[in-house]
Design a protein around this motif. Structure first.
Motif, PDB file in Angstrom:
ATOM      1  N   LYS A   7       0.931  -1.261  -0.118  1.00 40.98           N
ATOM      2  CA  LYS A   7       0.054   0.024  -0.106  1.00 40.98           C
ATOM      3  C   LYS A   7       0.940   1.130  -0.383  1.00 40.98           C
ATOM      4  CE  LYS A   7      -4.114   1.925   2.328  1.00 40.98           C
ATOM      5  NZ  LYS A   7      -5.124   1.554   3.651  1.00 40.98           N
ATOM      6  N   GLN A  17      -5.174   0.744  -6.852  1.00 37.18           N
ATOM      7  CA  GLN A  17      -5.163  -0.534  -6.801  1.00 37.18           C
ATOM      8  C   GLN A  17      -5.195  -1.057  -8.186  1.00 37.18           C
ATOM      9  OE1 GLN A  17      -7.999  -1.459  -3.660  1.00 37.18           O
ATOM     10  NE2 GLN A  17      -6.513  -1.426  -2.067  1.00 37.18           N
ATOM     11  N   GLN A  28      -7.931  -6.035  -8.844  1.00 38.48           N
ATOM     12  CA  GLN A  28      -8.239  -4.962  -8.011  1.00 38.48           C
ATOM     13  C   GLN A  28      -8.499  -5.663  -6.536  1.00 38.48           C
ATOM     14  OE1 GLN A  28     -11.347  -3.423  -6.740  1.00 38.48           O
ATOM     15  NE2 GLN A  28     -10.252  -2.384  -5.110  1.00 38.48           N
ATOM     16  N   THR A  29      -9.396  -6.435  -6.715  1.00 41.48           N
ATOM     17  CA  THR A  29      -9.699  -7.382  -5.778  1.00 41.48           C
ATOM     18  C   THR A  29      -8.671  -7.884  -4.852  1.00 41.48           C
ATOM     19  OG1 THR A  29     -12.048  -7.666  -6.490  1.00 41.48           O
ATOM     20  CG2 THR A  29     -11.700  -8.938  -4.435  1.00 41.48           C
ATOM     21  N   THR A  32      -6.368  -5.296  -3.072  1.00 41.49           N
ATOM     22  CA  THR A  32      -7.233  -5.006  -1.888  1.00 41.49           C
ATOM     23  C   THR A  32      -7.001  -5.965  -0.816  1.00 41.49           C
ATOM     24  OG1 THR A  32      -9.088  -3.761  -3.175  1.00 41.49           O
ATOM     25  CG2 THR A  32      -9.453  -4.583  -0.774  1.00 41.49           C
ATOM     26  N   GLU A  35      -3.507  -5.571   0.643  1.00 43.17           N
ATOM     27  CA  GLU A  35      -3.321  -4.614   1.351  1.00 43.17           C
ATOM     28  C   GLU A  35      -4.068  -4.653   2.769  1.00 43.17           C
ATOM     29  OE1 GLU A  35      -3.926  -0.947  -0.799  1.00 43.17           O
ATOM     30  OE2 GLU A  35      -2.325  -1.250  -2.175  1.00 43.17           O
ATOM     31  N   ASN A  36      -4.922  -5.169   2.788  1.00 44.42           N
ATOM     32  CA  ASN A  36      -5.845  -5.323   4.041  1.00 44.42           C
ATOM     33  C   ASN A  36      -5.427  -6.739   4.987  1.00 44.42           C
ATOM     34  OD1 ASN A  36      -7.328  -2.986   3.588  1.00 44.42           O
ATOM     35  ND2 ASN A  36      -8.761  -4.263   2.544  1.00 44.42           N
TER      36      ASN A  36
END
Length: 108
Positions: A7, A17, A28-29, A32, A35-36
């Protein structure tokens, strides 16, 4: 740890993203989720990310911190433009960093 690094590096390049995902070949998912902290990239994607961001895999994995001079140099290069007004390429960035480090080493 790796999600925070991804990130941070993505934001330093002012990328979304989705843009990062397109460059390395994931959705992109997926970016994400990395990053999470809901998922971690495979070793092949860690290598792709390290190459894309011009950092070591050890840095991405949290085993090494960046040299502050590298961070400052990357910021300076990010703000630079080539002679024809186009953004600096990754190849040019690498050459610029090598030249600057060699120059500074000679001054010591």
């Amino acid at each position: 740890m790796i999600g925070n690094r991804i990130k941070e590096l993505r934001k330093s390049k002012k990328m979304s993203q989705s843009e990062l995902g397109k460059f390395i070949g994931v959705s992109q998912t997926t970016v994400t989720a990395w990053e999470n902290g809901r998922a971690e990239p495979s070793s092949s994607y860690v290598a792709k990310l390290a190459t894309f961001f011009n950092v070591s895999t050890d840095y991405l994995l949290g085993r090494k911190t960046p040299d502050n001079n590298d961070i400052d140099l990357d910021r300076a290069i990010d703000n630079a433009m080539s002679f024809d007004g186009k953004p600096v390429t990754d190849h040019d960035r690498k050459i610029m960093k090598q030249l600057w480090k060699a120059y500074m080493a000679g001054k010591e």
